[in-house]
Design an enzyme around this catalytic site. Sequence first.
Site, PDB file in Angstrom:
ATOM      1  CB  VAL A  66      59.879  41.250  35.953  1.00 22.42           C
ATOM      2  CG1 VAL A  66      58.585  42.059  35.892  1.00 22.42           C
ATOM      3  CG2 VAL A  66      59.665  39.816  35.472  1.00 22.42           C
ATOM      4  CG  ASN A  92      50.226  39.182  37.966  1.00 27.59           C
ATOM      5  OD1 ASN A  92      49.527  38.269  38.371  1.00 27.59           O
ATOM      6  ND2 ASN A  92      50.312  39.506  36.678  1.00 27.59           N
ATOM      7  CE1 TYR A 157      53.836  29.240  37.365  1.00 32.02           C
ATOM      8  CE2 TYR A 157      52.774  27.674  38.834  1.00 32.02           C
ATOM      9  CZ  TYR A 157      52.789  28.897  38.199  1.00 32.02           C
ATOM     10  OH  TYR A 157      51.757  29.793  38.394  1.00 32.02           O
ATOM     11  CB  SER A 160      59.672  29.851  40.293  1.00 33.94           C
ATOM     12  OG  SER A 160      58.324  29.649  39.872  1.00 33.94           O
ATOM     13  CE  LYS A 161      54.208  31.737  40.134  1.00 33.38           C
ATOM     14  NZ  LYS A 161      54.083  33.201  40.057  1.00 33.38           N
TER      15      LYS A 161
HETATM   16  P1  NAP Z   1      49.123  35.208  31.822  1.00 28.76           P
HETATM   17  O1  NAP Z   1      47.726  35.457  31.394  1.00 28.76           O
HETATM   18  O2  NAP Z   1      49.971  34.287  31.015  1.00 28.76           O
HETATM   19  O3  NAP Z   1      49.859  36.608  32.014  1.00 28.76           O
HETATM   20  C1  NAP Z   1      51.200  36.640  32.430  1.00 28.76           C
HETATM   21  C2  NAP Z   1      51.631  38.085  32.513  1.00 28.76           C
HETATM   22  O4  NAP Z   1      53.018  38.117  32.893  1.00 28.76           O
HETATM   23  C3  NAP Z   1      51.497  38.802  31.202  1.00 28.76           C
HETATM   24  O5  NAP Z   1      51.025  40.105  31.422  1.00 28.76           O
HETATM   25  C4  NAP Z   1      52.934  38.838  30.687  1.00 28.76           C
HETATM   26  O6  NAP Z   1      53.106  39.982  29.897  1.00 28.76           O
HETATM   27  C5  NAP Z   1      53.705  38.962  31.984  1.00 28.76           C
HETATM   28  N1  NAP Z   1      55.107  38.569  31.870  1.00 28.76           N
HETATM   29  C6  NAP Z   1      55.601  37.329  31.596  1.00 28.76           C
HETATM   30  N2  NAP Z   1      56.940  37.380  31.555  1.00 28.76           N
HETATM   31  C7  NAP Z   1      57.292  38.671  31.821  1.00 28.76           C
HETATM   32  C8  NAP Z   1      58.534  39.349  31.925  1.00 28.76           C
HETATM   33  N3  NAP Z   1      59.703  38.715  31.742  1.00 28.76           N
HETATM   34  N4  NAP Z   1      58.536  40.666  32.205  1.00 28.76           N
HETATM   35  C9  NAP Z   1      57.365  41.327  32.385  1.00 28.76           C
HETATM   36  N5  NAP Z   1      56.153  40.745  32.312  1.00 28.76           N
HETATM   37  C10 NAP Z   1      56.136  39.421  32.022  1.00 28.76           C
HETATM   38  O7  NAP Z   1      49.174  34.605  33.306  1.00 28.76           O
HETATM   39  P2  NAP Z   1      48.144  34.683  34.535  1.00 28.76           P
HETATM   40  O8  NAP Z   1      47.417  33.408  34.549  1.00 28.76           O
HETATM   41  O9  NAP Z   1      47.408  35.967  34.531  1.00 28.76           O
HETATM   42  O10 NAP Z   1      49.190  34.631  35.731  1.00 28.76           O
HETATM   43  C11 NAP Z   1      49.555  35.769  36.487  1.00 28.76           C
HETATM   44  C12 NAP Z   1      50.350  35.286  37.691  1.00 28.76           C
HETATM   45  O11 NAP Z   1      49.542  34.389  38.463  1.00 28.76           O
HETATM   46  C13 NAP Z   1      51.607  34.499  37.325  1.00 28.76           C
HETATM   47  O12 NAP Z   1      52.634  34.790  38.242  1.00 28.76           O
HETATM   48  C14 NAP Z   1      51.162  33.062  37.480  1.00 28.76           C
HETATM   49  O13 NAP Z   1      52.252  32.194  37.734  1.00 28.76           O
HETATM   50  C15 NAP Z   1      50.228  33.179  38.655  1.00 28.76           C
HETATM   51  N6  NAP Z   1      49.269  32.094  38.755  1.00 28.76           N
HETATM   52  C16 NAP Z   1      48.343  31.874  37.793  1.00 28.76           C
HETATM   53  C17 NAP Z   1      47.442  30.826  37.934  1.00 28.76           C
HETATM   54  C18 NAP Z   1      46.371  30.543  36.919  1.00 28.76           C
HETATM   55  O14 NAP Z   1      45.675  29.525  37.070  1.00 28.76           O
HETATM   56  N7  NAP Z   1      46.181  31.363  35.903  1.00 28.76           N
HETATM   57  C19 NAP Z   1      47.522  29.985  39.046  1.00 28.76           C
HETATM   58  C20 NAP Z   1      48.489  30.242  40.008  1.00 28.76           C
HETATM   59  C21 NAP Z   1      49.358  31.295  39.860  1.00 28.76           C
HETATM   60  P3  NAP Z   1      54.029  40.100  28.595  1.00 28.76           P
HETATM   61  O15 NAP Z   1      54.034  38.757  27.928  1.00 28.76           O
HETATM   62  O16 NAP Z   1      53.357  41.192  27.833  1.00 28.76           O
HETATM   63  O17 NAP Z   1      55.359  40.509  29.129  1.00 28.76           O
END
Ligand code: NAP
Length: 249
Positions: A66, A92, A157, A160-161
């Site tokens: 991305v 996402n 973080y 960014s958010k």
């Molecule tokens: P995750 O399990 O670590 O998954 C992150 C995803 O982002 C993976 O599919 C990864 O795929 C992709 N990604 C990372 N860098 C990328 C890049 N440069 N280009 C394309 N894809 C990329 O994280 P998650 O917990 O599901 O989080 C998803 C979103 O929710 C994020 O934005 C996170 O900040 C937000 N969020 C999560 C939480 C939580 O508690 N889990 C809380 C608040 C917000 P690849 O590595 O295959 O590229």
Amino acid sequence: MSGRALEGQTAIVTGASRGIGRCVAIRLAEAGACVVAVARSEDCLQNLESEIRASGGCAEVRTLDVRDTDAFAELAKDVFEKRGRLDILVNNAGIARDGLLARMSEESWDAVIETNLKGCFNGCRAAARWMIRQRSGSIVNISSVAGVAGNAGQANYCASKAGVIGLTKSLARELGGRNIRVNAVAPGFIRTDMTRGVTEEFEKEFCGRIALGRFGEVDDAANVVVFLAGPNAGYITGQVVCVDGGLVI
Ligand code: NAP
């Protein structure tokens, strides 16, 4: 979402290889959308494509970083030309590189801003071009409660958010007249790879601060994303919906 409210629609979901994004892709496909799922890990994407197709859904996967502005623009163009429409974008993809300010390297600041904020900008700009032409669209950006409330040890973080929230609100105003809605979901603590590895002690202490007393699951976040993306949220734009079990009230 009941039934197949997104039948005939095309959606792009970033960060769909695992976690929240993967669940969003599956739920959008169940609602009838043809999902273009993107991330960098090809194997995980292939696995997702097989799972969606096996249950009768429509999915296509593409590797995309991305942070790559031109590649994102090319992807959106390609999707629009091939499918004839682009209705939904879910930005996402995200990373965390936590650390206290004094010890935070420039590299970890840049990495998080580039992926979480610029990646979101890249997606919005790439998709909006075609949504404007189509005179409809819905963008859902994944922020975080950390971007709303701040958190020690996560300055990069949280910045960014918080930036994603500003981007969301600005674009909601800018694109509303073109019938394009832009909203954000701000998850709290959701069980994924990103939050793996917390101790039992941390979980107990942290859950004490959550009104509902538990961590969230990927479906808790994905269900809200799918609602905001679809027609049942047709009069909602520029909003940030916290999905955090009452962590921040
Ligand atoms: P995750 O399990 O670590 O998954 C992150 C995803 O982002 C993976 O599919 C990864 O795929 C992709 N990604 C990372 N860098 C990328 C890049 N440069 N280009 C394309 N894809 C990329 O994280 P998650 O917990 O599901 O989080 C998803 C979103 O929710 C994020 O934005 C996170 O900040 C937000 N969020 C999560 C939480 C939580 O508690 N889990 C809380 C608040 C917000 P690849 O590595 O295959 O590229």
